[in-house]
Design a protein around this motif. Sequence first.
Motif, PDB file in Angstrom:
ATOM      1  N   PRO A  18       0.837  -1.210   0.000  1.00 43.35           N
ATOM      2  CA  PRO A  18       0.000   0.000   0.000  1.00 43.35           C
ATOM      3  C   PRO A  18       0.870   1.258   0.000  1.00 43.35           C
ATOM      4  N   GLN A  19       0.325   2.312  -0.566  1.00 40.98           N
ATOM      5  CA  GLN A  19       1.109   3.540  -0.699  1.00 40.98           C
ATOM      6  C   GLN A  19       1.571   4.079   0.642  1.00 40.98           C
ATOM      7  N   HIS A  20       0.706   4.070   1.674  1.00 38.68           N
ATOM      8  CA  HIS A  20       1.089   4.628   2.969  1.00 38.68           C
ATOM      9  C   HIS A  20       2.212   3.828   3.609  1.00 38.68           C
ATOM     10  N   VAL A  21       2.226   2.508   3.340  1.00 30.68           N
ATOM     11  CA  VAL A  21       3.308   1.667   3.884  1.00 30.68           C
ATOM     12  C   VAL A  21       4.626   2.017   3.185  1.00 30.68           C
ATOM     13  N   VAL A  22       4.546   2.191   1.866  1.00 33.62           N
ATOM     14  CA  VAL A  22       5.748   2.563   1.109  1.00 33.62           C
ATOM     15  C   VAL A  22       6.296   3.891   1.623  1.00 33.62           C
ATOM     16  N   ARG A  23       5.372   4.825   1.853  1.00 37.02           N
ATOM     17  CA  ARG A  23       5.815   6.137   2.335  1.00 37.02           C
ATOM     18  C   ARG A  23       6.493   6.019   3.691  1.00 37.02           C
ATOM     19  N   GLU A  24       5.915   5.198   4.558  1.00 43.14           N
ATOM     20  CA  GLU A  24       6.498   5.014   5.889  1.00 43.14           C
ATOM     21  C   GLU A  24       7.903   4.426   5.792  1.00 43.14           C
ATOM     22  N   GLN A  25       8.100   3.495   4.890  1.00 44.32           N
ATOM     23  CA  GLN A  25       9.407   2.852   4.750  1.00 44.32           C
ATOM     24  C   GLN A  25      10.458   3.823   4.207  1.00 44.32           C
ATOM     25  N   GLN A  81      19.128   4.377   5.321  1.00 47.63           N
ATOM     26  CA  GLN A  81      19.289   3.690   4.044  1.00 47.63           C
ATOM     27  C   GLN A  81      19.461   4.683   2.886  1.00 47.63           C
ATOM     28  N   PHE A  82      18.747   5.853   2.988  1.00 47.59           N
ATOM     29  CA  PHE A  82      18.718   6.782   1.858  1.00 47.59           C
ATOM     30  C   PHE A  82      19.321   8.138   2.219  1.00 47.59           C
ATOM     31  N   ASP A  83      19.805   8.789   1.201  1.00 46.65           N
ATOM     32  CA  ASP A  83      20.239  10.189   1.336  1.00 46.65           C
ATOM     33  C   ASP A  83      18.999  11.022   1.685  1.00 46.65           C
ATOM     34  N   PRO A  84      19.032  11.790   2.784  1.00 45.07           N
ATOM     35  CA  PRO A  84      17.833  12.543   3.219  1.00 45.07           C
ATOM     36  C   PRO A  84      17.298  13.479   2.140  1.00 45.07           C
ATOM     37  N   GLN A  85      18.188  14.088   1.368  1.00 45.60           N
ATOM     38  CA  GLN A  85      17.745  15.022   0.335  1.00 45.60           C
ATOM     39  C   GLN A  85      16.873  14.324  -0.704  1.00 45.60           C
ATOM     40  N   TYR A  86      17.324  13.168  -1.184  1.00 43.63           N
ATOM     41  CA  TYR A  86      16.589  12.471  -2.231  1.00 43.63           C
ATOM     42  C   TYR A  86      15.407  11.688  -1.671  1.00 43.63           C
ATOM     43  N   ALA A  87      15.510  11.289  -0.420  1.00 41.15           N
ATOM     44  CA  ALA A  87      14.363  10.664   0.231  1.00 41.15           C
ATOM     45  C   ALA A  87      13.224  11.672   0.363  1.00 41.15           C
ATOM     46  N   LYS A  88      13.574  12.932   0.696  1.00 38.04           N
ATOM     47  CA  LYS A  88      12.558  13.984   0.832  1.00 38.04           C
ATOM     48  C   LYS A  88      11.864  14.232  -0.514  1.00 38.04           C
ATOM     49  N   ILE A  89      12.624  14.235  -1.599  1.00 35.55           N
ATOM     50  CA  ILE A  89      12.025  14.434  -2.922  1.00 35.55           C
ATOM     51  C   ILE A  89      11.089  13.274  -3.255  1.00 35.55           C
ATOM     52  N   MET A  90      11.510  12.065  -2.913  1.00 33.15           N
ATOM     53  CA  MET A  90      10.669  10.887  -3.179  1.00 33.15           C
ATOM     54  C   MET A  90       9.386  10.954  -2.377  1.00 33.15           C
ATOM     55  N   LEU A  91       9.465  11.417  -1.135  1.00 36.01           N
ATOM     56  CA  LEU A  91       8.268  11.569  -0.303  1.00 36.01           C
ATOM     57  C   LEU A  91       7.316  12.591  -0.898  1.00 36.01           C
ATOM     58  N   ASP A  92       7.878  13.699  -1.422  1.00 36.49           N
ATOM     59  CA  ASP A  92       7.036  14.709  -2.061  1.00 36.49           C
ATOM     60  C   ASP A  92       6.361  14.144  -3.311  1.00 36.49           C
ATOM     61  N   MET A  93       7.062  13.296  -4.048  1.00 36.60           N
ATOM     62  CA  MET A  93       6.470  12.663  -5.228  1.00 36.60           C
ATOM     63  C   MET A  93       5.338  11.719  -4.826  1.00 36.60           C
ATOM     64  N   ILE A  94       5.541  11.028  -3.733  1.00 36.04           N
ATOM     65  CA  ILE A  94       4.481  10.127  -3.241  1.00 36.04           C
ATOM     66  C   ILE A  94       3.249  10.929  -2.826  1.00 36.04           C
ATOM     67  N   ASP A  95       3.491  12.033  -2.116  1.00 38.54           N
ATOM     68  CA  ASP A  95       2.367  12.850  -1.651  1.00 38.54           C
ATOM     69  C   ASP A  95       1.601  13.450  -2.830  1.00 38.54           C
ATOM     70  N   ASP A 140       1.198  11.997  -5.664  1.00 39.75           N
ATOM     71  CA  ASP A 140       0.558  10.893  -6.411  1.00 39.75           C
ATOM     72  C   ASP A 140      -0.702  10.441  -5.650  1.00 39.75           C
ATOM     73  N   LYS A 141      -1.759  11.256  -5.722  1.00 42.48           N
ATOM     74  CA  LYS A 141      -2.970  10.993  -4.943  1.00 42.48           C
ATOM     75  C   LYS A 141      -3.648   9.681  -5.343  1.00 42.48           C
ATOM     76  N   ASP A 142      -3.549   9.317  -6.639  1.00 42.50           N
ATOM     77  CA  ASP A 142      -4.225   8.112  -7.120  1.00 42.50           C
ATOM     78  C   ASP A 142      -3.337   6.890  -7.131  1.00 42.50           C
ATOM     79  N   TYR A 143      -2.163   7.018  -6.586  1.00 42.37           N
ATOM     80  CA  TYR A 143      -1.212   5.901  -6.503  1.00 42.37           C
ATOM     81  C   TYR A 143      -0.969   5.267  -7.890  1.00 42.37           C
ATOM     82  N   LYS A 144      -0.563   6.147  -8.820  1.00 38.62           N
ATOM     83  CA  LYS A 144      -0.258   5.660 -10.160  1.00 38.62           C
ATOM     84  C   LYS A 144       1.215   5.242 -10.307  1.00 38.62           C
ATOM     85  N   MET A 145       2.035   5.681  -9.363  1.00 40.46           N
ATOM     86  CA  MET A 145       3.471   5.328  -9.443  1.00 40.46           C
ATOM     87  C   MET A 145       3.675   3.940  -8.845  1.00 40.46           C
ATOM     88  N   LYS A 146       3.318   2.939  -9.633  1.00 36.22           N
ATOM     89  CA  LYS A 146       3.550   1.544  -9.239  1.00 36.22           C
ATOM     90  C   LYS A 146       3.451   0.695 -10.485  1.00 36.22           C
TER      91      LYS A 146
END
Length: 481
Positions: free
Chosen positions: A441-448, A456-470, A472-478
């Motif tokens: 589920p998207q919320h689980v992915v975001r939590e991880q 595990q991740f560079d904070p800068q790029y993890a933050k960008i990935m989190l913004d991309m997840i947020d 993606d309201k319809d969870y199309k990135m999968k």
Amino acid sequence: MIFRHKKRTKKFSAITKKVILYIVLTDFIICSIVFTTSYLSFNRQFHTQYDASIRDIGEAARGCLNPDDFAKYLATKERDEAYEVVLKNLENLVDNFELNMIYVSAVDPPDYTHIFYFYDPVNKNSKWSPYPLGYEEDYFQEDYNRSTKKVYEEKTTIVRHTIKTRSGSHITSQLPVFDSNGNMVGIIGVQKSIQEFVNARRSFVRFVIIAALIFTAGFVVLFMVYFNFHFIKPIIFLTDETNRFASDSGEPNKSLLEVKNKDELGALARSVYQMEGIISGNIETLNRITVETAKSLASAIDAKDKYTHGHSTRVAEYSREIARVSGKSETECRDIYLTALLHDVGKIGIPNAIINKNSKLTDEEYEVIKTHPVIGKQILSNISQMPHISDGAYYHHERYDGKGYPTGLYGENIPEIGRIIAVADAYDAMTSKRSYRAPLPQHVVREQIEKGSGSQFDPQYAKIMLDMIDADKDYKMKEQF
């Protein structure tokens, strides 16, 4: 003309400085010629006017004399009525023509330094006192002695200019005096101040210098405005444009067609535009071939694992978006996309039985899987034109806290491209179907992702990935089925 080029930090370009230098040198030479010509003309005019005038005054003064009486005055040193008349006439000439003095004397050879004065009327405002009849002196002054000798020996009239002496600047006409028998019995000198001329010449020199400076400055400014607009700017623009195209290899700059010069610069601008168009087209073709080749290879890699179809393409797209948001250039984003497409190329060297195993891997099998970054680096290191492309394959399993593989690098010691792909790879792994689970589920992915930020991740790029997840309201990135 509009020139859209990079802002320059230098106030003047090197070519502008050289042009200014050449203009100033040329202008200096021209001004020097004009000044010299003007100065010589000014002096020539002075000689023409002043020399003729002082000669005429000398002739008039000589006409007032009674040379036949000189022998008597030389013997007696006594003034008579005729003497007084001549003296008065000479004084009138001094006053009327504002002369410094008129001197009439006999000078003895051979050095012409011993002087016997007959007449010596001086200007009333002069600080010098007139010599009386019969006054004698030895006078040593090189110019006077030389000119007097010439008058006596050549029996000719001379004009002498004396500049900046104790008595000021003056012009002197010296004429021989003859008696009725034609014998030379003395010399008459008529002296007039030329300080006015000296001052005028000084003012003239000052005027010419100031005018030359103003002319030079004006000429340089006007010329540089014209030259800068029609030549320097197009040259700088062409230089900047070729540098831009060489580094970015983007689209041809249409501003090149706005260079309206009807000379070789205009032709060069149009040629550069055509060249950029041809090169850009070739580069686009090569890039398309490169991307298509990389996609084909990525598809071949993903085909080894029946559960990861499209994984490399999705990781490449996520990586490119992370790079774009972080401020990378279009060229850098493209390179990161290509690198991410091939990040799993090392799996070619992993047995299919291990890759497609449905059950949990053994420790030995997991160690084999962990060799795919090394294999990928070995494969991609042969691509010399893109030396960084192997970094994506080699470092995408490194962790920001240093607990990753194959090298155990940590933090920003891990190449940036590896840190970007690591986030994108982990995200796609969690959002793709596996043999043992469906996409998380998207919320689980975001939590991880959030939990792995800084570990595990560079904070800068993890933050960008989190913004991309947020976003993606319809969870199309999968992975889509």
